[in-house]
Design a protein around this motif. Sequence first.
Motif, PDB file in Angstrom:
ATOM      1  N   ALA A  82     -24.195   5.494 -12.367  1.00 35.63           N
ATOM      2  CA  ALA A  82     -23.467   5.588 -13.636  1.00 35.63           C
ATOM      3  C   ALA A  82     -22.601   6.837 -13.679  1.00 35.63           C
ATOM      4  CB  ALA A  82     -24.452   5.586 -14.808  1.00 35.63           C
ATOM      5  N   ALA A  98     -19.527   6.376 -11.468  1.00 33.07           N
ATOM      6  CA  ALA A  98     -18.523   5.545 -12.135  1.00 33.07           C
ATOM      7  C   ALA A  98     -17.801   6.339 -13.221  1.00 33.07           C
ATOM      8  CB  ALA A  98     -19.184   4.301 -12.729  1.00 33.07           C
ATOM      9  N   ASP A 144     -13.075   4.870 -20.527  1.00 31.01           N
ATOM     10  CA  ASP A 144     -13.994   4.215 -19.584  1.00 31.01           C
ATOM     11  C   ASP A 144     -15.041   5.198 -19.071  1.00 31.01           C
ATOM     12  OD1 ASP A 144     -12.684   1.810 -19.856  1.00 31.01           O
ATOM     13  OD2 ASP A 144     -11.497   2.027 -18.023  1.00 31.01           O
ATOM     14  N   HIS A 185     -19.184   4.736 -19.247  1.00 34.10           N
ATOM     15  CA  HIS A 185     -20.067   4.784 -18.078  1.00 34.10           C
ATOM     16  C   HIS A 185     -21.112   5.890 -18.237  1.00 34.10           C
ATOM     17  CE1 HIS A 185     -18.165   1.765 -15.625  1.00 34.10           C
ATOM     18  NE2 HIS A 185     -16.984   2.358 -15.685  1.00 34.10           N
ATOM     19  N   ARG A 243     -24.322   5.162 -20.070  1.00 34.65           N
ATOM     20  CA  ARG A 243     -25.343   4.378 -19.364  1.00 34.65           C
ATOM     21  C   ARG A 243     -26.435   5.249 -18.757  1.00 34.65           C
ATOM     22  NH1 ARG A 243     -24.113   1.816 -14.906  1.00 34.65           N
ATOM     23  NH2 ARG A 243     -21.957   2.424 -14.498  1.00 34.65           N
TER      24      ARG A 243
END
Length: 380
Positions: free
Chosen positions: A241, A244, A343, A347, A350
Motif C-alpha cells: 500500500a 502504491a 490517488d 492508497h 489502506r
Amino acid sequence: MLGLPPAAGAPAGTVDDPPTAPDAADAVGTVLGQVLDARLRDSRAVDPVFARDVAERVAALVARGGKRLRTAFACCGWRAAGGSGDTTAVLRTGAALELLQACALVHDDVMDGSLRRRGAPALHVELARTHWAAGMHGPAETFGTSAAVLAGDLALVWADDLLTETAFGTPHGPRLHGEWRAMRAEMVAGQYLDLHAQAARSSGVDEALTIATLKSALYTVARPLALGAILAGADEHTVDALRAAGRCAGLAFQLRDDLLGAFGNPALTGKPADDDLRSRKLTYLLAVAHRLAGTTADHHAAAALAPDADTGTDHAVERTRAALERTGARETVEAKIGELAADSLRHFDRTGARPAVRREFAALVARASGVTAHRAEGAG
C-alpha cells in the motif's frame, strides 16, 4: 560538524517520540553531520588532496541540504507501520538516502550539463574552476567532468556503506537491503532511459511516464516509504500500500518538478528554469504538449516542441514555453498532479495508519506536489 542543528529535545537517533516530518529534516541533519565528519576523517587519512578536492565538496553539497523529502517519507512510512522507540535505524536510513541523492545530483548535472545546484555552482563546474585557477594542464572542463563522476561515486559508496551498516544492526536487514538494491537499479535504469530518449529524440507520453517513475517517483517516495515501514516490521500488505501511495505521490512530485523546470523561478528553485527545455529532455510536460499540438493541428507549437527543434537561443526557449501554455499542456499536467495526489492519499489509507500519520502524509504530499490536501481530496 557539517550537519544541521539538532532538533529540540534528545539527540537525534535516541529520542523515544518518533519524529514527525518537520522534525526528521533536523534530526537527519545531525546524523548526516556525524556520518560526514567520520567519512572526512577517513578520507584525510587516505590522502589530503583527495579529501580537500573531492570528499569535502561532496560533504558540503550534502550539508547544504535540499528538501530532505526522502528522509521525511522514510520516517512517515516507519510511523505508518507502527514504528516507535529508538529512531537510530530510520534516521541512518534517511541519511543514506540523502547521500544517494547527492550521487544522483552530481551525476545528473554532469549528464545534463547543468551549471547550478542548490544555489551554488554544480560540482563539475566548481572542479573545473579549481583546475583553471591552479593552472593545471589539460582542458579544465574535462577535468571537472571526470572529477565530478568520481565525487558522485564517492557519495554512492558512502550511502551504500551506511545502509549496509544499518542493515547489519536490525533484524529486518535482508528485507531492508533488498528494497535498497531494487531502488538503486531503478535509478540507473531511469537515468539511462532518460539519456536514451534524448538521443532517440523520443516524444511519447508513456515513455515519459516510465522515465519519471523509474528515475524519480520510486526512489523519491515509494522506496523511502517502504524502507521506513520495513524497519518497523511491516507486513507485505502495508508495504504494498505504501509503495502504491508513494508511486503516485512521487510521480506528482516529478511532474511538479517538470513544471518548475520550465516555469520556475531560479531564485527559489536554486537551478536554472530552462535546462530541460534547452536539452529537450523528454518530460511528461513536453510529451503532453507535443501530443496536444498534433491533436489540434497547431503547427507552430508542434515545430517549437519537436525533439529536433533549435533551442540554442533564449528566443527559442521562450517559443517553447509559449507552446507549452498555448497547447494547454501546463493545465493538463496540473490536473494530472492533482489526480495523482488524490490517488496517493487513497492508497495510504489502506495501511490503516493512525489519523495523525495520515495527516502527516497528506502534508508531505502537498509539500512535494504543490497540491493541498483539500485540493487532492477534491480531485478524487
